[in-house]
Design an enzyme around this catalytic site. Structure first.
Site, PDB file in Angstrom:
ATOM      1  NE  ARG A 104      69.856  43.574  47.928  1.00  0.00           N
ATOM      2  CZ  ARG A 104      70.220  44.673  48.582  1.00  0.00           C
ATOM      3  NH1 ARG A 104      70.089  44.746  49.897  1.00  0.00           N
ATOM      4  NH2 ARG A 104      70.721  45.689  47.921  1.00  0.00           N
TER       5      ARG A 104
ATOM      6  CE1 TYR B  54      71.556  38.563  39.415  1.00  0.00           C
ATOM      7  CE2 TYR B  54      71.135  39.420  37.231  1.00  0.00           C
ATOM      8  CZ  TYR B  54      71.102  38.385  38.121  1.00  0.00           C
ATOM      9  OH  TYR B  54      70.629  37.183  37.722  1.00  0.00           O
ATOM     10  CD  GLU B  55      68.001  42.421  41.820  1.00  0.00           C
ATOM     11  OE1 GLU B  55      67.748  43.442  42.460  1.00  0.00           O
ATOM     12  OE2 GLU B  55      67.464  42.150  40.733  1.00  0.00           O
ATOM     13  N   GLY B  56      72.528  44.471  44.199  1.00  0.00           N
ATOM     14  CA  GLY B  56      73.430  44.845  45.294  1.00  0.00           C
ATOM     15  C   GLY B  56      74.642  43.945  45.275  1.00  0.00           C
TER      16      GLY B  56
END
Lengths: 594, 594
Positions: A295, A438-440
């Protein structure tokens, strides 16, 4: 115009703003005094601007190619550039010396990552994901797993991936179905389909180490039954060299709006051999080690694309002759003035600088806390860990939101030419957009911030952030050259505190209030953090000026900082007004009426 | 999910909010009572959703093809769809009956344009530009030119284009070089290169009528020496049918980020035959007739792409099961709740609705003033003309800025799937981006607003807008159900007035202050206009509810309106703070330091 590595910005941050020479007693910094860091980053900048940047447009136009046997070819030139990456030792910068790494501070690795991501985001994702796999095994793997995998990942000889998403589950990993069946030899047979796997297959490395979330047969449903596995493309033989082909294959590539040079794979696991990492059913916690690091890396991508797009737009604005200044010709001999004379063009460019410079400071400042996790003083270590947790979702969401907005403004400055594929800004805009997802997704980051990070340990992290700001403002009370910055910072902090209090009072009573406030709160938090960074930057620049420095570089920092206060910080009031409006109206709208 | 024409929204606006039956005495409305309009729009919606929408993705993937002989092929299905357009009489909706038009009110044409642009923006640009060419000839052409060209343009048998941009000039038309040499027969020989010509060449019509800006030999330099010419692809023969091929050719197509289905052409004029429209050296004024109409159309494109993207995102949010509501399961039998339960998802969707619904009202309300240009009362006519001038740049810039932002939020709601080309939102995002740039970049609109439109006729237009709002607020003082809306409107108007005063006081003294304030002022203006629209919408909805109407459609308007006040309008304060910060900081940053 080609990408210029912002070395001077990096060194100003490390030397003047963060004063990393304070940490010479830490192992990472002991190895790398500032003059060595300068040399390394100079070399890194040359690699990024001379090797990676020229391949960025190639990667966008060619994309990756998939063959029906599952093989994936990267764009022309990527293999050679990857070879140069490995030969340069770049993947090893921040990795542990025990596994072949150079053990340099995280901030040095971060500076390299920024430059490689600006130069070629799609390419830089291959080593980026590998580093994530390295971290997960470093934190959760057995000694044997570390010995087998880490040296190859650190050197870049092998690549790494993260396999989380399945068609029915992205954000909600509790729904995942990929299953793992124990085998007699202690390994597992992994079966299932994973989607959107960055670098899931390619031709850059001799092996690819997939870190895969799966559910062991009979494990509980939901997130409590998820385990993490190592599933290499080629099973390591007795010497640790790539041996037999494992039963994992790329079943196709996604067609995407951007990052065409990165292979986004559908991965099919068909009783593939895998080995458990860490304990059964504890896979999610381990994956989050990897995720948190990833992140920060995604926040960095937002910054990096914004920086590259800013550079292209600034060059265009200096060169493009069109119209005249509102206050009379500035290029009277020419047919027209450069469009940089227009206040509204400058507004967009300074918007970018004000966010990029302080955003980079915020990222480096946070990463430095990562380095302080090794500090001998326990209080320093605890605060460092607290800050990493608290700041990660803010950096991820804010820098990607703003990075994309900066790319869009860059296109705006370039006008019609920006919308065509003659200039690089369309690619920056398209590539940068994935970073918000992406990645949350950024909304998930905001919920992580208000639902988890704020509340953790009784709010210890945010309280120490407030205390640090208060202490800074108090300590600088007599420093009159800094007054505009400390006043703005104190006001921003007061607003953030008010928003935090509102959340505490209203979020527990009705969790929808927390959800409704989350994105505005995250932006309010970021604006406060950036106010702090601008105060730190201004203090450092003032110190140089007071010492007789006449290079306008330092005076310009004060101008960009004033711009931030005058033209970006007013959004903090609006964010506070929005977040305190609650969730009633949002939830009153009937689902079927949308 | 396929695009759904928002007929109910259109009819609510026309019937309840704008109450167009008040204007039955005007010729355009006499021909079209509301039940006829409803029938026409229903038919139009079917054409757009059934014929145009299915071709949108095809156009994006295939794009247009150029052959070395200059011929351009549109994507598969476009020719058939265009034939259906002509057969349906859709290009003729708002055109004058004297030239074969149906003479319907502008708002009806606008509703059709919105739907066709939502369904297929790239396709809808072909008839859109044709209508611009029609307007320019209608306003500036001789009777012979009108008779020769207008019927073919109105029916759609011939296409039309606008040729302004050259490599060295876009915004600054004073730099244009295309030259016109008088011929003995009264025509001209036109030579030069034009770029970014939408629909410059294609296979949809039997002829293409280019409206070209060029400089007659010996004319003054700068904008005072520019004339407008008709340059048909095929010279009309004695019967007005397409005859000999003219010396104008498409030299290539631009590769663009979006609107792939529209041919963006480089046009080469090599002593092409052209005829002067209107007077020598007065071409720019005529082109602005066309431009102003085109600008409203571009604002509409922003709205239309936002609407289409909103619909796709709302459908995704209703269907996608992922995670659980923060307040407990809402779909307990299912594996997860639809993501629509999350306040942050609703925030993005209501953000879209609050802007789209009031933005559409603002656009229709403005277009209605276009229809009032024929009103018997001179005061009404003057105000109508004033408003058209004042509102056009606001609508163009605000709706395209927000339309693009809505497309981006729609992608965010769709997550990873949104970034792939499986869903239509990537295309909406990419297509919508050009609308911020063409027909005058949004910064140019902002400068037009503060530099020209505000000051025109001693500020008469903005003063009558303020007076209209004041009168509305006063008239509704006793209407308690409307109080939240009238209070918000009065406060917004007070801020806009403060910003206007600041501009008057500071913009004249230093024009850079006006330039520096322009974009924030434009957004502050739009937020005020949308507050007015929400008050009108709420009043209309309240009237229905008071009359016993129980359909939640009307109550939902009040919820979306409250959302606007709580979560969008707070930006007005921030805009005012920014614009009143002046230009000093912006201009202090040295050009070479960018």
């Amino acid at each position: 115009m080609t990408y210029q590595p912002p070395l001077r910005e990096h060194l100003f941050l490390l030397r003047d703003v963060l004063a990393v020479d304070r940490y010479a007693e830490l192992p990472a910094f002991a190895e790398a005094p500032l003059d060595v860091i300068e040399q390394i980053l100079g070399e890194a900048g040359r690699y990024c601007s001379e090797v990676l940047a020229p391949l960025n447009g190639v990667g966008d136009r060619q994309g990756c190619a998939w063959r029906s046997d599952g093989a994936v070819t990267t764009p022309a030139g990527f293999k050679e550039a990857y070879r140069a990456l490995v030969e340069g030792g770049w993947p090893a910068l921040g990795a542990a010396p025990a596994w072949g790494g150079q053990g340099l501070p995280s901030v040095v690795g971060l500076a390299f990552s920024e430059m490689s991501s600006s130069a070629n985001m799609a390419f830089s994702m291959y080593p980026g994901l590998t580093h994530g796999a390295y971290s997960a095994i470093l934190h959760g793997g057995s000694e044997a797993q570390k010995a087998l995998y880490l040296p190859a990942l650190v050197s870049g000889r092998w690549g790494g991936t993260m396999n989380l998403t399945e068609p029915q589950c992205g954000t909600d990993l509790g729904l995942l179905r990929t299953k793992a069946v124990p085998a007699a030899d202690g390994s597992y047979r992994i079966s299932g389909q994973k989607i959107w796997i960055s670098g899931g297959e390619h031709d850059l490395t001799e092996n690819i180490v997939h870190l895969v979330l799966a559910r062991i047969e009979g494990a509980p449903a939901g997130t409590r039954g998820i385990s993490l596995f190592i599933v290499p493309k080629f099973l390591p033989d007795a010497d640790g060299a790539p041996g037999a082909r494992n039963a994992v294959a790329c079943a196709g590539l996604e067609e995407k709006m951007g990052i065409h040079g990165n292979a986004t794979c559908v991965m099919a696991y068909d009783e593939a051999t895998g080995w458990l990492v860490g304990e059964e059913n504890r896979g999610l916690a381990l994956m989050f080690v990897m995720m948190n690091e990833a992140r920060l890396g995604v926040g960095l991508q937002g910054l990096a694309q914004g920086e590259a797009a800013y550079q292209a737009a600034a060059a265009f604005a200096r060169d493009r002759l069109q119209g005249r200044s509102l206050t009379g010709p500035k290029n009277a001999e020419g047919p027209a003035d450069p469009i940089l004379v227009h206040p509204d063009v400058r507004r967009m460019l300074l918007d970018a600088r004000a966010v990029l410079e302080a955003g980079r400071a915020f990222l480096f400042w946070t990463a430095l806390h990562g380095d302080l996790a090794d500090h001998p003083d326990e209080a320093v270590r605890q605060k460092a860990k607290d800050y990493m947790g608290l700041m990660t979702p803010v950096l991820k969401a804010y820098l990607t939101d703003r990075g994309f907005a900066i790319c869009s403004d860059a296109m705006q400055i370039c006008g019609g030419a920006g919308f065509t594929e003659h200039l690089p800004v369309s690619q920056y805009l398209r590539d940068s957009r994935i970073a918000l997802i992406y990645e949350g997704a950024n909304g998930v980051q905001a919920l992580d911030l208000v639902g988890r990070k704020l509340a953790a340990d009784g709010g210890r992290a945010v309280m120490s952030f407030f205390a640090e700001i208060d202490a800074f403002v108090d300590a600088q009370a007599a420093n009159e050259t800094l007054t505009p910055f400390t006043e703005a910072l104190a006001a921003a902090k007061a607003r953030l505190q008010e928003g935090t209090l509102w959340l505490m009072q209203n979020g527990l009573a009705n969790p929808d209030n927390a959800g409704a406030a989350s994105t505005d709160y995250l932006h309010l938090f970021a604006l406060t953090a950036l106010s702090y960074m601008w105060a730190l930057i201004a203090k450092a620049a003032n110190a140089r000026i007071a010492a007789g420095e006449t290079d306008p570089f330092f005076a310009n920092k004060l101008v960009a900082g004033r711009y931030f206060i005058e033209r970006i910080l007013p959004d903090a009031d609006a964010r506070l007004a929005k977040l305190t409006s609650g969730s009633a109206t949002l939830m009153a709208y009937p689902a079927e009426a949308f």
